[in-house]
Design an enzyme around this catalytic site. Structure first.
Site, PDB file in Angstrom:
ATOM      1  N   ASP A 175       0.866  -1.173   0.000  1.00 51.01           N
ATOM      2  CA  ASP A 175       0.000   0.000   0.000  1.00 51.01           C
ATOM      3  C   ASP A 175       0.908   1.231   0.000  1.00 51.01           C
ATOM      4  OD1 ASP A 175      -2.233   1.654   0.225  1.00 51.01           O
ATOM      5  OD2 ASP A 175      -2.283   1.496   2.409  1.00 51.01           O
ATOM      6  N   ASP A 210      -0.156   5.132   1.145  1.00 50.15           N
ATOM      7  CA  ASP A 210      -0.382   6.025   2.288  1.00 50.15           C
ATOM      8  C   ASP A 210      -0.407   5.235   3.596  1.00 50.15           C
ATOM      9  OD1 ASP A 210      -1.256   8.886   1.136  1.00 50.15           O
ATOM     10  OD2 ASP A 210      -2.056   7.323  -0.163  1.00 50.15           O
TER      11      ASP A 210
END
Length: 370
Positions: free
Chosen positions: A108, A110
């Site tokens: 991922d 953020d």
């Protein structure tokens, strides 16, 4: 060969059911399945907005109630860490499961490669993190799976590629609804179609997403701090900078726009509403698609690693659990309900884990084979 899940066994005395510590979703009506996505009903549903406001409070780490819920409870955290131990502390155990297998890394963005910040346009990853990810990609197929849009066009800002800036990676933007591979195929892959792979399962929703984006920008323009982001196949409404007194009004505005779009659904992440198509596609589906594109579908000689911090990453963790073959790592400083097997506390630990993984691979290749 029987597939073995990479899961740490929990001693009976430690397997104490913990309360749901991050109750993001608003209260569900009776009969709604736990796994069902949250979806907005008509604008006239009384009390529904209140449920979303409570959910907004729960997703705010700085909110007083959330802070109280996150207060250190040594017993609870200890029990949680038994079930989801540190991937750094158990590093040898993690990599031992990869013997004879090809590791594939999914990340991922953020909260995983960059810190969570008030302004999503300022969520920059450090140069040292970028070097770490580049090193990982030299040894393993590596993909970024993000809610952000994948690449730059004339309409969007905040594209994940513009933050990562590594052309050798695979990118799955818009929660996996916009997938593209590097132009150059790498030796790690088994399938020729992995070169430049492009998949957009929600293309027919683009005009609708654009309409909703324009409507939400107009509707929310008078709410200070609200930020509406067009992520191509989804629309994000950030409320991290919105005063709590305006949360109810913001939730009501989003709801009023979506009542005219039954083919779109609303989910919630960390201080953000996500408007997405109702198709059955998520980060877990993106993980499966990329594994297939790389030539590793239903293979016993592959070990996917998925590292993420958000509720949307749970779809990928669940896929790994179902496969019985993979390493899910949740990035969080606090106990959360999760299907991940291991944990890391923050992006700094993610970088340390990635660097250790690279060093382990180098040493493995340097060892003589008897």
């Amino acid at each position: 060969m029987t597939k073995q899940a990479v899961v740490v066994p929990v001693p009976p005395e430690a397997a104490v059911p913990a309360p749901q510590l991050f109750p993001y979703p608003p209260p569900r009506a009776a009969g709604v399945r736990r796994k069902q996505c949250l979806q907005m009903s008509g604008a006239g549903a009384p009390g529904r907005v209140g449920g979303w406001v409570e959910s907004m409070r729960a997703s705010s780490p700085t909110h007083a109630r959330a802070a109280a819920a996150l207060a250190d409870d040594d017993g609870r955290r200890a029990a949680w860490m038994v079930q989801h131990p540190s991937a750094l502390g158990k590093f040898e155990q993690v990599v031992a499961a990869s013997k004879g297998k090809q590791i594939v890394v999914f990340l991922d963005y953020d909260g995983t490669l960059s810190p969570i910040v008030d302004d999503p346009d300022a969520a920059y990853m450090s140069d040292t993190m970028r070097r770490a990810v580049r090193s990982v990609a030299k040894h393993f197929p590596t993909a970024i799976v993000s809610g952000r849009c994948r690449d730059k066009d004339e309409l969007n800002l905040g594209q994940v590629f513009e933050f990562v800036k590594l052309a050798e990676l695979y990118y799955a933007g818009s929660h996996g609804m916009d997938i593209k591979g590097p132009a150059k195929a790498y030796r790690h892959t088994k399938a020729a179609k992995a070169k430049g792979v492009l998949f957009q399962p929600a293309s027919q929703f683009l005009p609708m997403i654009e309409q909703v984006h324009e409507s939400l920008v107009e509707k929310t323009k008078d709410i200070p701090g609200a930020k509406v982001e067009n992520n191509k196949f989804c629309v994000s409404v950030h409320f991290r900078r919105v005063d709590e007194k305006s949360w109810s009004a913001l939730a009501d505005m989003v709801k009023s726009v979506l009542k005219d779009y039954p083919k779109l659904k609303l989910t919630q992440g960390r201080m953000v509403f996500e408007v997405r198509p109702t198709i059955k596609w998520d980060k877990g589906k993106a993980l499966e698609f990329l594994l297939e594109s790389l030539g590793f579908a239903d293979c016993a000689d592959v070990l996917p690693f998925y590292i993420g911090d958000d509720r949307t990453d749970e779809d990928a963790f669940k896929v790994l659990r179902k496969r019985g073959n993979g390493v899910g790592i949740l990035v969080s400083k606090h106990p959360k309900d999760t299907s991940a097997s291991y944990s890391l506390q923050e992006p700094a630990e993610v970088m340390e884990f990635l660097l250790r993984l690279v060093e382990w691979e180098r040493l493995s290749k340097a060892r003589p084979k008897w």
